[in-house]
Design a protein around this motif. Structure first.
Motif, mmCIF file in Angstrom:
data_model
loop_
_atom_site.group_PDB
_atom_site.id
_atom_site.type_symbol
_atom_site.label_atom_id
_atom_site.label_comp_id
_atom_site.label_asym_id
_atom_site.label_seq_id
_atom_site.Cartn_x
_atom_site.Cartn_y
_atom_site.Cartn_z
ATOM 1 N N ARG A 141 1.952 11.279 -9.077
ATOM 2 C CA ARG A 141 1.103 11.860 -10.113
ATOM 3 C C ARG A 141 0.348 13.077 -9.589
ATOM 4 O O ARG A 141 0.265 14.096 -10.251
ATOM 5 C CB ARG A 141 0.055 10.830 -10.572
ATOM 6 N N ASP A 142 -0.281 12.960 -8.419
ATOM 7 C CA ASP A 142 -1.204 14.002 -7.955
ATOM 8 C C ASP A 142 -1.347 13.907 -6.443
ATOM 9 O O ASP A 142 -2.214 13.230 -5.923
ATOM 10 C CB ASP A 142 -2.565 13.793 -8.637
ATOM 11 N N ARG A 190 0.838 -1.198 0.000
ATOM 12 C CA ARG A 190 0.000 0.000 0.000
ATOM 13 C C ARG A 190 0.877 1.253 0.000
ATOM 14 O O ARG A 190 0.606 2.209 -0.722
ATOM 15 C CB ARG A 190 -0.923 -0.011 1.226
ATOM 16 N N ARG A 205 -13.581 5.111 -6.525
ATOM 17 C CA ARG A 205 -12.411 5.363 -5.685
ATOM 18 C C ARG A 205 -12.813 6.130 -4.423
ATOM 19 O O ARG A 205 -12.351 5.837 -3.325
ATOM 20 C CB ARG A 205 -11.406 6.171 -6.516
ATOM 21 N N GLU A 227 -7.439 1.067 -4.382
ATOM 22 C CA GLU A 227 -6.676 0.860 -3.150
ATOM 23 C C GLU A 227 -6.290 2.205 -2.514
ATOM 24 O O GLU A 227 -6.320 2.355 -1.293
ATOM 25 C CB GLU A 227 -5.429 0.012 -3.448
ATOM 26 N N VAL A 228 -5.930 3.184 -3.334
ATOM 27 C CA VAL A 228 -5.545 4.497 -2.786
ATOM 28 C C VAL A 228 -6.703 5.087 -1.988
ATOM 29 O O VAL A 228 -6.514 5.710 -0.949
ATOM 30 C CB VAL A 228 -5.116 5.466 -3.914
ATOM 31 N N GLY A 229 -7.945 4.852 -2.470
ATOM 32 C CA GLY A 229 -9.097 5.431 -1.789
ATOM 33 C C GLY A 229 -9.545 4.669 -0.556
ATOM 34 O O GLY A 229 -10.367 5.163 0.205
ATOM 35 N N ARG A 230 -9.011 3.475 -0.327
ATOM 36 C CA ARG A 230 -9.536 2.607 0.734
ATOM 37 C C ARG A 230 -9.303 3.179 2.125
ATOM 38 O O ARG A 230 -8.207 3.590 2.470
ATOM 39 C CB ARG A 230 -8.872 1.230 0.651
ATOM 40 N N ARG A 231 -10.396 3.240 2.912
ATOM 41 C CA ARG A 231 -10.284 3.608 4.320
ATOM 42 C C ARG A 231 -11.250 2.726 5.092
ATOM 43 O O ARG A 231 -12.240 2.256 4.534
ATOM 44 C CB ARG A 231 -10.645 5.077 4.557
ATOM 45 N N ARG A 285 3.305 6.016 -5.627
ATOM 46 C CA ARG A 285 3.119 6.190 -7.072
ATOM 47 C C ARG A 285 1.960 7.134 -7.352
ATOM 48 O O ARG A 285 2.023 7.957 -8.260
ATOM 49 C CB ARG A 285 2.900 4.832 -7.735
ATOM 50 N N ALA A 286 0.893 7.001 -6.550
ATOM 51 C CA ALA A 286 -0.242 7.895 -6.754
ATOM 52 C C ALA A 286 0.160 9.337 -6.450
ATOM 53 O O ALA A 286 -0.173 10.263 -7.197
ATOM 54 C CB ALA A 286 -1.410 7.468 -5.867
ATOM 55 N N LEU A 320 -8.276 12.011 -0.650
ATOM 56 C CA LEU A 320 -8.818 10.667 -0.442
ATOM 57 C C LEU A 320 -8.506 10.161 0.964
ATOM 58 O O LEU A 320 -8.694 8.982 1.266
ATOM 59 C CB LEU A 320 -8.266 9.703 -1.496
ATOM 60 N N GLU A 344 -5.505 -0.572 -8.321
ATOM 61 C CA GLU A 344 -4.631 0.237 -7.467
ATOM 62 C C GLU A 344 -5.254 1.592 -7.161
ATOM 63 O O GLU A 344 -5.102 2.132 -6.062
ATOM 64 C CB GLU A 344 -3.258 0.416 -8.132
ATOM 65 N N VAL A 382 -5.450 10.341 2.702
ATOM 66 C CA VAL A 382 -4.103 9.896 3.035
ATOM 67 C C VAL A 382 -3.348 11.052 3.679
ATOM 68 O O VAL A 382 -3.305 12.153 3.125
ATOM 69 C CB VAL A 382 -3.355 9.417 1.777
ATOM 70 N N PHE A 391 -5.322 8.426 -11.111
ATOM 71 C CA PHE A 391 -3.878 8.193 -11.093
ATOM 72 C C PHE A 391 -3.539 7.329 -12.303
ATOM 73 O O PHE A 391 -3.690 6.106 -12.273
ATOM 74 C CB PHE A 391 -3.456 7.513 -9.795
ATOM 75 N N ILE A 447 2.027 1.899 -3.505
ATOM 76 C CA ILE A 447 0.943 2.378 -4.376
ATOM 77 C C ILE A 447 0.649 3.841 -4.068
ATOM 78 O O ILE A 447 0.459 4.655 -4.974
ATOM 79 C CB ILE A 447 -0.311 1.495 -4.193
ATOM 80 N N LEU A 448 0.659 4.190 -2.774
ATOM 81 C CA LEU A 448 0.416 5.582 -2.407
ATOM 82 C C LEU A 448 1.534 6.491 -2.928
ATOM 83 O O LEU A 448 1.282 7.598 -3.392
ATOM 84 C CB LEU A 448 0.296 5.720 -0.884
#
Lengths: 617, 237
Positions: free
Chosen positions: A182-183, A172, B150, B102-106, A178-179, A190, B99, A192, B92, A175-176
């Motif tokens: 980008r932005d 995770r 997401r 996954e970034v949005g998962r909480r 890499r995200a 979201l 994936e 994080v 993204f 992935i975060l």
């Protein structure tokens, strides 16, 4: 040349590439997520090496085993990773919202502080590290001997690449990262917590730099100059590969490793230049690097950082300018020889800094290698006097011509880029110029430079030369200021704020930027020529990174939003440096701390503070 | 006006020296759908960004789920249960569809069953087919589905949906309307900004009309549909 020799040469190129990749991957990761170009990455590399030459021999007290060697290497990298976390928590966290240029400068402040800290802890003498047990022998390859440790290093690069790939795609955290590359704003929206993500990234980046450094100890002696030499190479790798791209960094590192390994056979004289030529060539063809992507506009400052208003001089400003000029002219009458020397240098740096802010503040062209044009002006003047036997007058005319000519040549490529890639390309060209002056010993005297650059007889006295400098610099600043206020200056500001919109109303933005770059190079060249005569000598430090950084510190101290701030910044910076340097052996530490304090406390500089005072900000 | 989940009172915000919002008031009831209507440049997206913490709020108050959230960091607002679906989608593109989710998962906040990729793939079957593929290869409509999915992965109590129908083919717009109604059915409140009256009328209970940074109309969707004058003054292009 037989096959075995070529193979071994290629393998040693791969070993260097491997080390370079480990370091550059950390730099590119940190840049991708935080958008901070971290000069201190080279310091982490150096610290990794220093910690390892301390830790590994201590571990060898217990048992001289390969296991303990690599335990020591990893432990050193972990220590450095911790230092990266410390830097993120104490400094970078306060910097994410300030303009790119300030971030760069603040991380350079860390470089200076670490240099002094390292000298203080480990002393100035180079330290040779222990060899790796079990890997001290050579391996026979097609009749050539190749060190086993180098073979191991060749494996380290791909191993790190593979592990990073797994981290980036299978966890995770990865992935975060890499995200966020980008932005990062969207990642925050979201849910994080970016602060934790950034801290984690800095740990990873510093860990990789420390690992790269610790792995070097059996190969090279550890010294306090390791940081700046590796950071330029790492910058080149990340820029060629595409900033933020780990596979790109690997590709670029392999390319550079091979180029160095074979370049030294074919062009032994210009090895330093080759790498930067490769970078310039790649950026011209692929402006975002081999595997990079164009910068997204998301999350960037909406307002341009630079001169917004161009107020005319009012009564106050006229009085201040008059007083400043009068004070400069009075120095030879009232002050001693040392005061005259300092005043002369302040005038010269004021012109150089003003010409840089003409690019940065007015044109949005953040040059990271402005010292190149200063230094090339100095070399042109100095070499004409010492090698061609010309008197001072024509040599001084040649200085701005040389500065402008090289600025026109380099600028032709530079103005095709924007933002951080532009800054890196200016840095690359400056390093090419530096490398030529450093390596072309027959003409330039190499590291020692050339002495005997003296003014003509009539200008030999400090006072007369001071007046000559004052005339040239004040006229130069006055002329450049005039250009800022002229339509050409306004056009540059338009191209800075939106190149697309400027183009759409019929402005050839690129040509205007190119002309501005050339003009600023000419002014810097004149300053450099004057500096050569004031010192009586030339040497490569006149085009080196630290001087470019000094110029940037001057304009930031002065405030890049104001027209005249650069002049005040040059005076204040030079005075501060002149004050600290003789006072302590640790002037770098204090200079670095001052730069950081300046960025944190005084983000709009002296000029901004004055503008606020006058209610014009 | 029984149980508001989001209350915005008199917020002002802008970009640099430019003021955009001049005291916006609106209320979103728990589990309801409200539409923020207005022309281009009226301040719809700016309002949503200011609520989400993506733009500094210069004055006024924002109350969400019992907390004053004005000028919180966006991640704290998201963790408090407010989801955000941006107008330009902001997928993204270096990541796969899975994936991105996954970034949005909480973690779920209790009550409703948590959203999982499987549940979302049921609602958006197109995403299921592309789960292992790069998000860069998706069409605009698929990206719009992904950006909603997401945000739902964060198990929000309310969602800010910026221009969900903009630039999409009619068949996709219908899918979007279904998605909004599905969210409502799951008990998620939705505040959407919209230019199309048809889309808003199909999903929203309540309507706000914004013009030059202030609310010019607040009332039920039916009332807006009935009010010819308001529509021609503030909505008709």
């Amino acid at each position: 040349m037989d096959l075995g020799f070529l193979l071994v040469q290629s393998l040693s190129g791969l070993a260097s590439a491997s080390s370079l990749f480990v370091i550059a991957s950390g730099l590119t990761l940190v840049f991708g997520v935080t958008r901070i170009v971290n000069f201190a990455h080279g310091s982490f590399y150096m610290l990794g090496a220093y910690v390892a030459v301390t830790l590994v021999p201590w571990l060898f007290e217990f048992d001289r085993s390969p296991l303990l060697f690599f335990t020591g290497v990893i432990a050193s990298a972990l220590v450095v990773g911790g230092l990266g976390v410390l830097m993120e928590l104490l400094l970078l966290r306060r910097l994410y919202k300030v303009p790119e240029l300030f971030q760069l400068l603040a991380t350079f402040g860390v470089v200076l502080m670490v240099q002094d800290a390292v000298l203080w802890i480990w002393g100035p003498v180079e330290i040779s590290g222990p060899r790796a047990p079990g890997l001290r022998h050579g391996v026979e390859i097609l009749g050539q001997r190749f060190p086993a440790y180098e073979l191991l290093l060749i494996g380290v690069g791909p191993a790190v690449l593979g592990l990073l790939w797994l981290l980036m795609h299978r966890t995770r955290f990865g992935i975060l990262i890499r995200a966020a590359t980008r932005d990062r704003e969207m990642v925050g929206a979201l849910g994080v917590n970016q602060a934790l993500l950034f801290t984690g990234t800095l740990f990873l980046g510093a860990f990789l730099a420390g690992l790269g450094g610790a792995l070097q100890i059996p190969r090279v002696a550890v010294s306090s100059q390791m940081d700046l030499s590796i950071i330029t190479e790492a910058f080149v790798v990340t820029v060629i590969g595409g900033m933020g791209s780990v596979p790109g960094a690997f590709l670029a590192a392999v390319l550079i490793g091979q180029l160095n390994a074979f370049g030294v056979l074919i062009f032994p004289k210009i090895t330093l230049v080759l790498v930067f030529l490769l970078m310039a060539a790649v950026l011209v063809v692929k402006p975002w690097g081999l595997l990079g992507r164009p910068e997204t506009a998301a999350g960037r400052a909406a307002l341009p950082e630079g001169i917004l208003a161009t107020p005319r001089f009012g009564a106050w400003e006229k009085a201040i300018a008059g007083l400043a000029i009068a004070a400069m002219l009075a120095v030879p009458v009232l002050g001693d020889g040392y005061a005259v020397k300092v005043a002369t240098e302040i005038l010269i740096f004021a012109l150089a800094a003003f010409s840089l802010n003409f690019l940065v503040g007015n044109g949005g062209i953040v040059s990271f290698g402005h010292a190149a044009y200063f230094g090339l002006g100095a070399y042109a003047a100095g070499l004409l006097v010492t090698k061609a036997g010309l008197p001072m007058e024509p040599a001084l005319l040649a200085a701005p011509v040389a500065g402008a000519a090289f600025a026109a040549l380099f600028g032709f490529f530079v103005v095709r880029l924007t933002g951080i890639y532009l800054a890196m390309l200016t840095l690359a060209f400056a390093q090419i110029a530096y490398a030529v002056c450093f390596q072309w010993v027959e003409v330039t005297g190499g590291d020692n430079g050339v002495v005997g650059v003296w003014p003509s007889d009539w200008a030999r006295s400090r006072a007369v030369f001071h007046y000559l400098v004052a005339a040239c610099c004040i006229l130069g600043i006055w002329a450049l200021r005039h250009v800022v206020y002229a339509p050409f200056g306004a056009t540059l500001r338009a191209a800075r704020d939106s190149e697309a919109r400027a183009n759409a109303i019929g402005i050839d933005a690129r040509t205007h930027r190119w002309l501005a770059f050339t003009l600023a190079g000419g002014a810097a060249g004149l300053a450099g020529g004057l500096y050569a005569f004031s010192k009586g000598s030339i040497d490569p430090t006149l085009l080196a990174i630290p001087l470019s950084v000094d110029f940037l510190a001057m304009i930031l101290l002065g405030g890049i939003q104001t027209v005249m701030g650069a002049v005040a910044g040059a005076a204040a910076f030079h005075a501060i440096k002149d004050f600290f340097m003789p006072l302590t052996d640790h002037w770098r530490f204090f200079l670095g701390a001052s730069i950081i304090a300046l960025v944190l406390v005084f983000p709009r500089g002296l000029g901004g503070a004055y503008g606020a005072l006058r209610g014009r900000a | 006006m029984a149980d508001p989940v989001l209350e915005v009172s008199g917020i002002t915000a802008g970009y640099g020296p430019a003021e955009v919002l001049f005291g916006v008031d609106l209320t979103l009831e728990r589990g309801a759908v409200a539409a923020l209507m207005g022309r281009n440049g009226a301040g719809k997206s700016t309002t949503l960004k200011a609520i989400m913490g993506l733009l500094p709020v210069r004055g006024g108050r924002i109350r969400f789920a019992g907390a004053e959230i004005a000028n919180w960091a966006p991640y704290r607002i998201a963790r408090a249960g407010l989801g955000y679906v941006p107008e330009d989608r902001r997928i993204f593109t270096d990541l796969t569809v899975a994936e991105n989710l996954e970034v949005g998962r909480r973690a779920a906040r209790g009550g409703r069953p948590p959203w999982t990729p499987e549940r979302l793939y049921e609602i958006f079957p197109n995403l299921a087919e592309m789960r292992g593929r790069s998000a860069a290869a998706m069409s605009g409509g698929e990206q719009q589905m992904l950006t909603i999915a997401r945000t739902l992965m964060g198990n929000p109590d309310a969602v800010l949906l910026d221009e969900p129908s903009e630039g999409l083919a009619p068949v996709i717009v219908e899918l979007m309307a279904e998605a909004v109604l599905r969210m409502k059915a799951e008990g998620i409140a939705v505040l959407l900004s919209e230019q199309s009256l048809d889309f808003a009328a199909a999903v929203a209970d309540r309507a706000y009309v914004i013009e030059r940074g202030s609310i010019r109309f607040a009332g039920s969707m039916e009332a807006l549909e009935a009010d010819e004058a308001i529509r021609t003054t503030y909505l008709t292009v």
